[in-house]
Design a protein around this motif. Structure first.
Motif, PDB file in Angstrom:
ATOM      1  N   ALA A 199     -13.135  52.591  58.797  1.00  0.00           N
ATOM      2  CA  ALA A 199     -13.811  51.430  59.370  1.00  0.00           C
ATOM      3  C   ALA A 199     -13.977  50.334  58.328  1.00  0.00           C
ATOM      4  N   GLY A 200     -14.123  49.127  58.823  1.00  0.00           N
ATOM      5  CA  GLY A 200     -14.386  47.992  57.949  1.00  0.00           C
ATOM      6  C   GLY A 200     -15.895  47.815  57.804  1.00  0.00           C
ATOM      7  N   GLY A 245     -25.304  54.122  58.761  1.00  0.00           N
ATOM      8  CA  GLY A 245     -25.099  52.861  59.451  1.00  0.00           C
ATOM      9  C   GLY A 245     -24.620  52.987  60.880  1.00  0.00           C
ATOM     10  N   VAL A 246     -24.591  51.832  61.517  1.00  0.00           N
ATOM     11  CA  VAL A 246     -24.195  51.709  62.918  1.00  0.00           C
ATOM     12  C   VAL A 246     -22.714  51.336  62.983  1.00  0.00           C
ATOM     13  N   TYR A 247     -21.975  52.094  63.792  1.00  0.00           N
ATOM     14  CA  TYR A 247     -20.538  51.873  63.954  1.00  0.00           C
ATOM     15  C   TYR A 247     -20.304  51.077  65.234  1.00  0.00           C
ATOM     16  N   LEU A 248     -19.584  49.989  65.122  1.00  0.00           N
ATOM     17  CA  LEU A 248     -19.237  49.219  66.321  1.00  0.00           C
ATOM     18  C   LEU A 248     -17.759  49.440  66.638  1.00  0.00           C
ATOM     19  N   GLY A 249     -17.482  49.817  67.876  1.00  0.00           N
ATOM     20  CA  GLY A 249     -16.098  50.079  68.272  1.00  0.00           C
ATOM     21  C   GLY A 249     -15.490  48.902  69.025  1.00  0.00           C
ATOM     22  N   THR A 250     -14.349  48.425  68.531  1.00  0.00           N
ATOM     23  CA  THR A 250     -13.618  47.354  69.230  1.00  0.00           C
ATOM     24  C   THR A 250     -12.339  47.945  69.807  1.00  0.00           C
ATOM     25  N   ALA A 286     -20.526  48.784  60.316  1.00  0.00           N
ATOM     26  CA  ALA A 286     -19.095  49.027  60.161  1.00  0.00           C
ATOM     27  C   ALA A 286     -18.410  48.829  61.504  1.00  0.00           C
ATOM     28  N   VAL A 287     -17.139  48.482  61.432  1.00  0.00           N
ATOM     29  CA  VAL A 287     -16.395  48.243  62.670  1.00  0.00           C
ATOM     30  C   VAL A 287     -15.052  48.962  62.623  1.00  0.00           C
ATOM     31  N   GLY A 288     -14.709  49.566  63.768  1.00  0.00           N
ATOM     32  CA  GLY A 288     -13.457  50.309  63.846  1.00  0.00           C
ATOM     33  C   GLY A 288     -12.941  50.360  65.274  1.00  0.00           C
ATOM     34  N   MET A 289     -11.845  51.084  65.462  1.00  0.00           N
ATOM     35  CA  MET A 289     -11.156  51.040  66.767  1.00  0.00           C
ATOM     36  C   MET A 289     -11.145  52.388  67.484  1.00  0.00           C
ATOM     37  N   THR A 318     -13.063  51.352  54.485  1.00  0.00           N
ATOM     38  CA  THR A 318     -11.752  51.114  53.863  1.00  0.00           C
ATOM     39  C   THR A 318     -11.506  49.648  53.501  1.00  0.00           C
ATOM     40  N   ASP A 319     -12.360  48.760  53.997  1.00  0.00           N
ATOM     41  CA  ASP A 319     -12.226  47.329  53.684  1.00  0.00           C
ATOM     42  C   ASP A 319     -13.563  46.680  54.012  1.00  0.00           C
TER      43      ASP A 319
END
Ligand code: HPA
Length: 269
Positions: free
Chosen positions: A112-113, A179-184, A205-208, A231-232
């Motif tokens: 995740a970013g 943390g909170v993960y946001l899925g796009t 963090a944001v991921g897919m 990772t970024d």
């Protein structure tokens, strides 16, 4: 839908060496933990009846039945992503099947970013909650009993497992973030403005991935635990071009730490 789930589950049951109650989803390129599994039966997804067919080469994916330490487990090496064109029902089909196989606890991993300014590349983030920013909820459509029509999401990620992870990380001297993960839906990474918006929404963090699987697992009453590898960075002033290669490189470096925590958690939980 339900008959397909049952059909796939009975096909797998005939081939299963044990009756595991724990499953792990290893994100693409996060297969390090699978090296530690004493593999008993390995089944490529393409051989499993009713499983979504992978169109992407090198994204084969397999179900692994075996032992991690003394525990019987199922590991999914590779998952189905919404951005690949699968429907939400396809993305979450394996979760329904695993529920039918008797899985009670699900461990998930992803890359995740980071949108939290205190994060660094290579950090492990224990997922405490998520935001579903995908265009569809996987429970859209007729309800699949016995899960409720309107499932509770107040504790999507099990707090006892989060506590256990913190304890194990401390014992092993591994630093972790929460943390909170946001899925796009992806497949684009975010523009700087999107990262900023997600941070303001409350995402760290944001991921897919992950969000659909966890929603369906909770609908089935399965306990969930997840770790993101940062990772970024989608943080003002730290944004650089994100490439799949860089994401993989950062994930590879952090994998052994994630694997160590997951392995010990599975042994103790
Ligand atoms: N955004 C979305 N998905 C990702 C990212 C990101 O920055 N990094 C790894 N997966």
């Amino acid at each position: 839908m339900y008959s397909k789930i049952q059909e796939t589950a009975s096909w797998l049951k005939e081939r299963m060496p044990a009756r595991p109650e724990t499953a792990i989803i290893l994100g693409t390129g996060l297969g390090r933990l699978s090296e530690e599994i004493k593999k008993e039966v390995v089944i490529p997804y393409k051989e499993i009846p009713n499983f979504p067919v992978s169109t992407v080469e090198g994204h084969e994916g397999k179900f692994i039945f075996g032992k991690l330490g003394s525990k019987d487990i199922i590991a999914m090496e590779g998952r189905f992503h919404y951005y690949e064109g699968y429907s939400m029902k396809e993305v979450t089909f394996p979760i329904r099947v695993m529920n039918e196989l008797g899985i009670k606890t699900l461990f998930v991993s992803n890359a995740a970013g980071g949108t939290n300014p205190s994060f660094r590349i290579g950090d492990l983030m224990i997922i405490t909650d998520h935001i579903n920013f995908m265009p569809e909820n996987p429970l859209h459509g007729p309800n699949i009993p016995p899960g409720p029509r309107f499932p509770d999401m107040s504790e999507a990620y099990n707090t006892d497992l989060i506590e256990l992870a913190d304890q194990i990380a401390a014992e092993q001297g591994i630093k972790v973030k929460h943390g909170v993960y946001l899925g796009t839906q992806g497949p684009t990474y975010e523009t700087p403005s999107e990262y900023r918006m997600f941070a303001r929404f409350g995402a760290d963090a944001v991921g897919m991935s992950t969000v659909p699987e966890v929603i369906v697992a909770r609908h089935c009453g399965i306990r969930c635990f997840g770790i993101s590898i940062i990772t970024d960075l989608g943080v003002n002033g730290k944004i650089v071009k994100v490439t799949h290669e860089n994401v993989q490189k950062a994930a590879n470096e952090a994998q052994p730490r994630m694997a160590a925590i997951m392995k010990e958690m599975i042994n103790r939980s």
